[in-house]
Design a protein around this motif. Sequence first.
Motif, PDB file in Angstrom:
ATOM      1  N   THR A 179      14.778  -5.164  -5.371  1.00 31.00           N
ATOM      2  CA  THR A 179      14.223  -5.041  -6.711  1.00 31.00           C
ATOM      3  C   THR A 179      12.802  -5.575  -6.745  1.00 31.00           C
ATOM      4  OG1 THR A 179      16.422  -5.292  -7.670  1.00 31.00           O
ATOM      5  CG2 THR A 179      14.564  -5.631  -9.137  1.00 31.00           C
ATOM      6  N   GLY A 180      11.918  -4.797  -7.380  1.00 30.90           N
ATOM      7  CA  GLY A 180      10.532  -5.207  -7.545  1.00 30.90           C
ATOM      8  C   GLY A 180      10.163  -5.185  -9.017  1.00 30.90           C
ATOM      9  N   LEU A 181       9.040  -5.810  -9.327  1.00 35.81           N
ATOM     10  CA  LEU A 181       8.591  -5.904 -10.722  1.00 35.81           C
ATOM     11  C   LEU A 181       7.282  -5.159 -10.917  1.00 35.81           C
ATOM     12  CD1 LEU A 181       8.684  -7.180 -13.612  1.00 35.81           C
ATOM     13  CD2 LEU A 181       7.354  -9.057 -12.659  1.00 35.81           C
ATOM     14  N   VAL A 182       7.250  -4.314 -11.957  1.00 37.47           N
ATOM     15  CA  VAL A 182       6.014  -3.696 -12.418  1.00 37.47           C
ATOM     16  C   VAL A 182       5.600  -4.469 -13.657  1.00 37.47           C
ATOM     17  CG1 VAL A 182       4.922  -1.630 -13.350  1.00 37.47           C
ATOM     18  CG2 VAL A 182       6.645  -1.421 -11.564  1.00 37.47           C
ATOM     19  N   HIS A 183       4.492  -5.208 -13.564  1.00 40.24           N
ATOM     20  CA  HIS A 183       3.989  -5.948 -14.729  1.00 40.24           C
ATOM     21  C   HIS A 183       3.517  -4.942 -15.762  1.00 40.24           C
ATOM     22  CE1 HIS A 183       1.247  -8.490 -17.118  1.00 40.24           C
ATOM     23  NE2 HIS A 183       2.178  -9.405 -16.866  1.00 40.24           N
ATOM     24  N   ILE A 184       3.587  -5.315 -17.032  1.00 44.20           N
ATOM     25  CA  ILE A 184       3.219  -4.411 -18.130  1.00 44.20           C
ATOM     26  C   ILE A 184       1.787  -3.890 -17.985  1.00 44.20           C
ATOM     27  CG2 ILE A 184       2.485  -6.257 -19.689  1.00 44.20           C
ATOM     28  CD1 ILE A 184       3.870  -4.596 -21.959  1.00 44.20           C
ATOM     29  N   SER A 185       0.914  -4.676 -17.362  1.00 43.02           N
ATOM     30  CA  SER A 185      -0.471  -4.240 -17.171  1.00 43.02           C
ATOM     31  C   SER A 185      -0.601  -3.168 -16.093  1.00 43.02           C
ATOM     32  CB  SER A 185      -1.352  -5.431 -16.802  1.00 43.02           C
ATOM     33  OG  SER A 185      -0.958  -5.972 -15.556  1.00 43.02           O
ATOM     34  N   GLU A 186       0.457  -2.945 -15.321  1.00 45.17           N
ATOM     35  CA  GLU A 186       0.430  -1.950 -14.257  1.00 45.17           C
ATOM     36  C   GLU A 186       1.244  -0.703 -14.585  1.00 45.17           C
ATOM     37  OE1 GLU A 186      -1.316  -1.815 -11.412  1.00 45.17           O
ATOM     38  OE2 GLU A 186      -2.321  -3.702 -11.914  1.00 45.17           O
ATOM     39  N   VAL A 187       1.597  -0.537 -15.875  1.00 43.37           N
ATOM     40  CA  VAL A 187       2.402   0.620 -16.269  1.00 43.37           C
ATOM     41  C   VAL A 187       1.522   1.842 -16.520  1.00 43.37           C
ATOM     42  CG1 VAL A 187       3.930   1.538 -18.059  1.00 43.37           C
ATOM     43  CG2 VAL A 187       4.294  -0.755 -17.166  1.00 43.37           C
ATOM     44  N   LYS A 236       0.897   2.740 -12.414  1.00 46.07           N
ATOM     45  CA  LYS A 236      -0.375   3.446 -12.650  1.00 46.07           C
ATOM     46  C   LYS A 236      -1.121   3.727 -11.347  1.00 46.07           C
ATOM     47  CE  LYS A 236      -3.414  -0.460 -13.763  1.00 46.07           C
ATOM     48  NZ  LYS A 236      -4.184  -1.074 -14.842  1.00 46.07           N
ATOM     49  N   GLN A 237      -0.915   2.924 -10.311  1.00 48.83           N
ATOM     50  CA  GLN A 237      -1.562   3.188  -9.030  1.00 48.83           C
ATOM     51  C   GLN A 237      -0.711   4.083  -8.134  1.00 48.83           C
ATOM     52  OE1 GLN A 237      -3.137  -0.295  -7.030  1.00 48.83           O
ATOM     53  NE2 GLN A 237      -3.426  -1.338  -8.999  1.00 48.83           N
ATOM     54  N   GLY A 238       0.553   4.283  -8.534  1.00 49.85           N
ATOM     55  CA  GLY A 238       1.451   5.112  -7.743  1.00 49.85           C
ATOM     56  C   GLY A 238       1.099   6.579  -7.834  1.00 49.85           C
ATOM     57  N   VAL A 239       1.315   7.157  -8.963  1.00 53.70           N
ATOM     58  CA  VAL A 239       1.012   8.571  -9.185  1.00 53.70           C
ATOM     59  C   VAL A 239       0.428   8.704 -10.583  1.00 53.70           C
ATOM     60  CG1 VAL A 239       2.034  10.862  -9.490  1.00 53.70           C
ATOM     61  CG2 VAL A 239       2.832   9.392  -7.665  1.00 53.70           C
ATOM     62  N   GLN A 240      -0.667   9.407 -10.684  1.00 52.55           N
ATOM     63  CA  GLN A 240      -1.252   9.663 -11.997  1.00 52.55           C
ATOM     64  C   GLN A 240      -0.403  10.720 -12.695  1.00 52.55           C
ATOM     65  OE1 GLN A 240      -3.682   7.861 -13.234  1.00 52.55           O
ATOM     66  NE2 GLN A 240      -3.781   6.731 -11.319  1.00 52.55           N
ATOM     67  N   ILE A 241       0.123  10.360 -13.848  1.00 56.22           N
ATOM     68  CA  ILE A 241       0.981  11.263 -14.612  1.00 56.22           C
ATOM     69  C   ILE A 241       0.100  12.120 -15.501  1.00 56.22           C
ATOM     70  CG2 ILE A 241       2.837  11.417 -16.304  1.00 56.22           C
ATOM     71  CD1 ILE A 241       3.750   8.649 -15.261  1.00 56.22           C
ATOM     72  N   ALA A 242       0.259  13.427 -15.386  1.00 54.94           N
ATOM     73  CA  ALA A 242      -0.524  14.337 -16.223  1.00 54.94           C
ATOM     74  C   ALA A 242      -0.049  14.229 -17.660  1.00 54.94           C
ATOM     75  CB  ALA A 242      -0.357  15.771 -15.732  1.00 54.94           C
ATOM     76  N   PRO A 243      -0.970  14.328 -18.630  1.00 54.03           N
ATOM     77  CA  PRO A 243      -0.558  14.252 -20.025  1.00 54.03           C
ATOM     78  C   PRO A 243       0.338  15.436 -20.394  1.00 54.03           C
ATOM     79  CG  PRO A 243      -2.873  14.878 -19.853  1.00 54.03           C
ATOM     80  CD  PRO A 243      -2.400  14.536 -18.485  1.00 54.03           C
ATOM     81  N   GLY A 298       0.800  -1.226   0.000  1.00 56.36           N
ATOM     82  CA  GLY A 298       0.000   0.000   0.000  1.00 56.36           C
ATOM     83  C   GLY A 298       0.828   1.268   0.000  1.00 56.36           C
ATOM     84  N   ASN A 299       2.112   1.184   0.380  1.00 53.03           N
ATOM     85  CA  ASN A 299       2.967   2.366   0.389  1.00 53.03           C
ATOM     86  C   ASN A 299       3.345   2.785  -1.025  1.00 53.03           C
ATOM     87  OD1 ASN A 299       2.889   2.330   3.145  1.00 53.03           O
ATOM     88  ND2 ASN A 299       5.071   1.873   3.438  1.00 53.03           N
ATOM     89  N   ILE A 300       3.537   4.092  -1.183  1.00 47.01           N
ATOM     90  CA  ILE A 300       4.037   4.625  -2.451  1.00 47.01           C
ATOM     91  C   ILE A 300       5.478   5.030  -2.213  1.00 47.01           C
ATOM     92  CG2 ILE A 300       3.831   6.455  -4.157  1.00 47.01           C
ATOM     93  CD1 ILE A 300       0.808   6.399  -3.668  1.00 47.01           C
ATOM     94  N   VAL A 301       6.374   4.451  -3.039  1.00 44.43           N
ATOM     95  CA  VAL A 301       7.802   4.692  -2.886  1.00 44.43           C
ATOM     96  C   VAL A 301       8.396   5.085  -4.237  1.00 44.43           C
ATOM     97  CG1 VAL A 301       8.066   3.146  -0.921  1.00 44.43           C
ATOM     98  CG2 VAL A 301       8.310   2.245  -3.225  1.00 44.43           C
ATOM     99  N   VAL A 322       6.080   4.303  -7.392  1.00 46.68           N
ATOM    100  CA  VAL A 322       5.328   3.063  -7.528  1.00 46.68           C
ATOM    101  C   VAL A 322       4.593   2.757  -6.231  1.00 46.68           C
ATOM    102  CG1 VAL A 322       6.834   2.057  -9.279  1.00 46.68           C
ATOM    103  CG2 VAL A 322       7.345   1.687  -6.875  1.00 46.68           C
ATOM    104  N   LYS A 323       3.492   2.029  -6.389  1.00 42.92           N
ATOM    105  CA  LYS A 323       2.749   1.560  -5.227  1.00 42.92           C
ATOM    106  C   LYS A 323       3.105   0.101  -5.008  1.00 42.92           C
ATOM    107  CE  LYS A 323      -1.876   1.092  -3.327  1.00 42.92           C
ATOM    108  NZ  LYS A 323      -3.310   1.366  -3.539  1.00 42.92           N
ATOM    109  N   VAL A 324       3.373  -0.278  -3.777  1.00 43.80           N
ATOM    110  CA  VAL A 324       3.692  -1.664  -3.446  1.00 43.80           C
ATOM    111  C   VAL A 324       2.374  -2.436  -3.384  1.00 43.80           C
ATOM    112  CG1 VAL A 324       4.760  -3.219  -1.792  1.00 43.80           C
ATOM    113  CG2 VAL A 324       5.728  -0.937  -2.142  1.00 43.80           C
ATOM    114  N   LEU A 325       2.210  -3.383  -4.325  1.00 43.36           N
ATOM    115  CA  LEU A 325       0.985  -4.178  -4.388  1.00 43.36           C
ATOM    116  C   LEU A 325       1.058  -5.413  -3.518  1.00 43.36           C
ATOM    117  CD1 LEU A 325       0.202  -4.062  -8.220  1.00 43.36           C
ATOM    118  CD2 LEU A 325      -0.692  -2.598  -6.410  1.00 43.36           C
ATOM    119  N   GLY A 326       2.256  -5.968  -3.411  1.00 41.89           N
ATOM    120  CA  GLY A 326       2.378  -7.173  -2.614  1.00 41.89           C
ATOM    121  C   GLY A 326       3.817  -7.606  -2.460  1.00 41.89           C
ATOM    122  N   ILE A 327       4.058  -8.339  -1.373  1.00 42.79           N
ATOM    123  CA  ILE A 327       5.367  -8.939  -1.126  1.00 42.79           C
ATOM    124  C   ILE A 327       5.086 -10.374  -0.721  1.00 42.79           C
ATOM    125  CG2 ILE A 327       7.490  -8.858   0.224  1.00 42.79           C
ATOM    126  CD1 ILE A 327       6.860  -5.873   0.784  1.00 42.79           C
TER     127      ILE A 327
END
Length: 135
Positions: A29-37, A73-80, A6-9, A57-62
């Motif tokens: 090291t953590g992995l961001v799956h392509i569906s979470e980019v 995508k759940q970490g910070v919404q990037i403005a266009p 749940g933390n954003i780092v 990034v938001k930590v989804l699970g360990i």
Amino acid sequence: MTLEVGNIVEGTVVNITNFGAFIDLSGKTGLVHISEVADTYVKDIKEFIKEGDKVQVKVLGIDDNGKISLSIKQGVQIAPKRSSRPAEVEWSAPEKKKPASNNFEDIMSKFMKESEEVMSDYKKKQEVRTKSRRS
């Protein structure tokens, strides 16, 4: 910076693969799956991030093995990205092509002719299939 679900780092992209990106989180090291980019469909991850980028990034699970699942995508919404100048707009209405004839009878006769041709072709194909089955 604590790694809890749940933390954003913030981390650094260290490797990109066709299925996701590996992010260095101060030695882990953590992995961001392509569906979470991104919120949209991602065909090529390199269009969104590149190695060396700093990302939040938001930590989804360990899991029990220490594998860290992350989400950009759940970490910070990037403005266009916005252009420094306004978009140019063409205000004139596009020219519409007029049909050869607006007469209802002409349109209907053209439709009937095309429809009869299609049905004729269909019937011929059905006859050929019927004859081949009888043989």
